[in-house]
Design an enzyme around this catalytic site. Structure first.
Site, mmCIF file in Angstrom:
data_model
loop_
_atom_site.group_PDB
_atom_site.id
_atom_site.type_symbol
_atom_site.label_atom_id
_atom_site.label_comp_id
_atom_site.label_asym_id
_atom_site.label_seq_id
_atom_site.Cartn_x
_atom_site.Cartn_y
_atom_site.Cartn_z
ATOM 1 N N THR A 35 0.901 -1.175 0.002
ATOM 2 C CA THR A 35 -0.045 -0.140 -0.111
ATOM 3 C C THR A 35 0.723 1.237 -0.037
ATOM 4 O OG1 THR A 35 -1.617 -1.028 1.132
ATOM 5 C CG2 THR A 35 -2.084 1.151 1.253
ATOM 6 N N LEU A 64 -8.030 -1.276 7.542
ATOM 7 C CA LEU A 64 -7.274 -2.044 8.834
ATOM 8 C C LEU A 64 -7.972 -1.369 10.110
ATOM 9 C CD1 LEU A 64 -3.434 -1.959 7.546
ATOM 10 C CD2 LEU A 64 -5.492 -3.563 7.004
ATOM 11 N N THR A 109 1.116 -1.863 14.338
ATOM 12 C CA THR A 109 1.307 -2.757 13.169
ATOM 13 C C THR A 109 1.432 -1.704 11.622
ATOM 14 O OG1 THR A 109 -1.154 -2.750 12.732
ATOM 15 C CG2 THR A 109 -0.219 -4.600 14.175
ATOM 16 N N ARG A 144 3.612 1.535 10.813
ATOM 17 C CA ARG A 144 4.870 1.843 10.384
ATOM 18 C C ARG A 144 5.865 2.198 11.618
ATOM 19 N NH1 ARG A 144 3.716 -0.353 6.587
ATOM 20 N NH2 ARG A 144 3.753 0.221 4.250
ATOM 21 N N ASP A 188 4.871 -4.597 15.517
ATOM 22 C CA ASP A 188 5.142 -5.408 14.406
ATOM 23 C C ASP A 188 6.036 -4.816 13.286
ATOM 24 O OD1 ASP A 188 4.685 -8.025 12.947
ATOM 25 O OD2 ASP A 188 3.469 -6.660 11.481
ATOM 26 N N GLU A 240 13.887 -1.705 8.949
ATOM 27 C CA GLU A 240 13.765 -2.934 8.639
ATOM 28 C C GLU A 240 14.599 -3.760 7.625
ATOM 29 O OE1 GLU A 240 9.031 -2.745 10.321
ATOM 30 O OE2 GLU A 240 9.322 -3.047 8.223
ATOM 31 N N HIS A 271 7.168 -7.699 11.350
ATOM 32 C CA HIS A 271 6.436 -7.110 10.246
ATOM 33 C C HIS A 271 5.662 -8.351 9.385
ATOM 34 C CE1 HIS A 271 6.151 -3.476 7.513
ATOM 35 N NE2 HIS A 271 5.141 -4.324 7.570
ATOM 36 N N ALA A 328 2.241 -9.054 10.494
ATOM 37 C CA ALA A 328 0.760 -8.787 10.758
ATOM 38 C C ALA A 328 -0.020 -9.091 9.447
ATOM 39 C CB ALA A 328 0.301 -7.422 11.650
ATOM 40 N N TRP A 329 0.543 -8.343 8.314
ATOM 41 C CA TRP A 329 -0.375 -8.395 7.197
ATOM 42 C C TRP A 329 -0.191 -9.688 6.309
ATOM 43 C CZ3 TRP A 329 2.203 -9.449 2.463
ATOM 44 C CH2 TRP A 329 3.539 -9.781 2.503
#
Length: 317
Positions: free
Chosen positions: A74, A158, A232, A234, A258, A263, A284, A286-287
């Site tokens: 996204t 979300l 969850t 950024r 998360d 990263e 990272h 969760a998605w």
């Protein structure tokens, strides 16, 4: 059309990419790609699929055959949208694929925090119930989610998915208005009120110059000392140094992260090395339920098909 997928390792190896391949004459996939490798790998490509690989104005200018950039996420801060438009390169992203996955993650973590599930499972596994003088063995106390106030900052797909589950748990949901605004929309609550009243704050807003370090030392100091922070979205939304201090000093009770600002994070990252019992960090993910990842891949295929047909779908340019 020839396409190059620059960072396929972002996704699970079990996913079905055939729906994308059906839209193309050729698809070349790379596990990861450095900035210095983009031009050599994409010089003949008409389509680039990227998740996090940066595509700067300088890189785009050296890819004369490029017609379409498909961002497999996204967020689109890794692509110079202005340069792409100037060079007549279409840019698309994907959204709306991760709602169930993120919401499930949020409540899996909250249930562990409030219910102490692992602790109680371990008590029984260690034989503590069998040696109890009573019919039960209490161990750590736990609390209900019902009646707790959940503050949601960022009320897109979300945030709405998280709110729906919260309501099923009979929680009170406060939807935050944007910070530093006096115009409160219907159904929203002032940011300052959410920060002060919420038992749980869940972040779902995008990273922008206005939201970077949104949760700073000042905000943390105004939260309840029993509050739980969930991020969850950024990593850059949270001042990580301020959060570490707030957790150590018990200004807030618990944090579930998360995402981090960098990263993957360095091995010596202070949050990763804090060993705090009131901090949980995941990588990272969760998605990334299997279903959400496949929905994302299917959306990429839809974007490519629409472009070929001359339709604007999920266009950013």
């Amino acid at each position: 059309m020839r396409a190059v997928f620059l960072d396929k390792q972002t996704f699970s190896s079990t996913l079905d990419f055939s729906i994308i391949e059906q839209q193309l004459t050729e698809l070349s996939c790379y596990a990861k790609t450095s900035a210095t490798e983009v031009i050599s790998r994409c010089h003949d490509a008409e389509i680039i699929i990227t998740n996090k690989v940066p595509l700067s104005a300088e890189i785009l200018a050296d890819l004369p055959k490029l017609q379409l950039i498909c961002i497999s996420a996204t967020g689109y801060n890794n692509v110079d949208i202005v340069a792409a438009k100037r060079l007549n390169i279409a840019v698309t992203n994907v959204s709306g694929y991760a709602g169930p996955s993120v919401a499930q993650y949020v409540f899996a973590q909250l249930l562990e925090c409030y219910q102490q599930t692992n602790h109680h499972n371990n008590n029984t596994a260690q034989g503590l119930w069998s040696t109890s003088d009573a019919f039960c063995y209490h161990g750590n106390s736990f609390n209900e989610l019902a009646g707790k106030t959940l503050g949601i900052i960022g009320y897109g797909n979300l945030g709405k998915a998280v709110a729906a589950i919260a309501q099923a748990f009979n929680m009170q949901v406060l939807i935050s208005e944007r910070p530093k605004t006096t115009a409160i929309r219907a159904g929203r609550v002032a940011f300052e009120q959410v920060i002060a009243q919420a038992d749980i704050i869940s972040l779902h807003c995008p990273q922008t110059p206005e939201t970077e370090n949104l949760i700073d030392a000042s905000v943390l100091s105004r939260m309840k000392n029993t509050a739980v922070l969930v991020n969850t979205a950024r990593g850059a939304l949270v001042d990580e140094v301020a959060l570490l201090n707030a957790l150590k000093n018990k200004e807030i009770a618990y944090a579930i992260l998360d995402v981090l600002t960098q990263e993957p994070p360095p091995a010596d990252h202070p949050l990763l090395n804090s060993k705090l019992a009131n901090l949980k960090i995941t990588a990272h993910i969760a998605w990334a339920s299997n279903e959400a990842q496949q929905r994302l891949i299917n959306l990429l295929a839809d974007n490519i098909m629409a472009f070929k047909l001359g339709r604007r779908l999920n266009r950013l340019d």
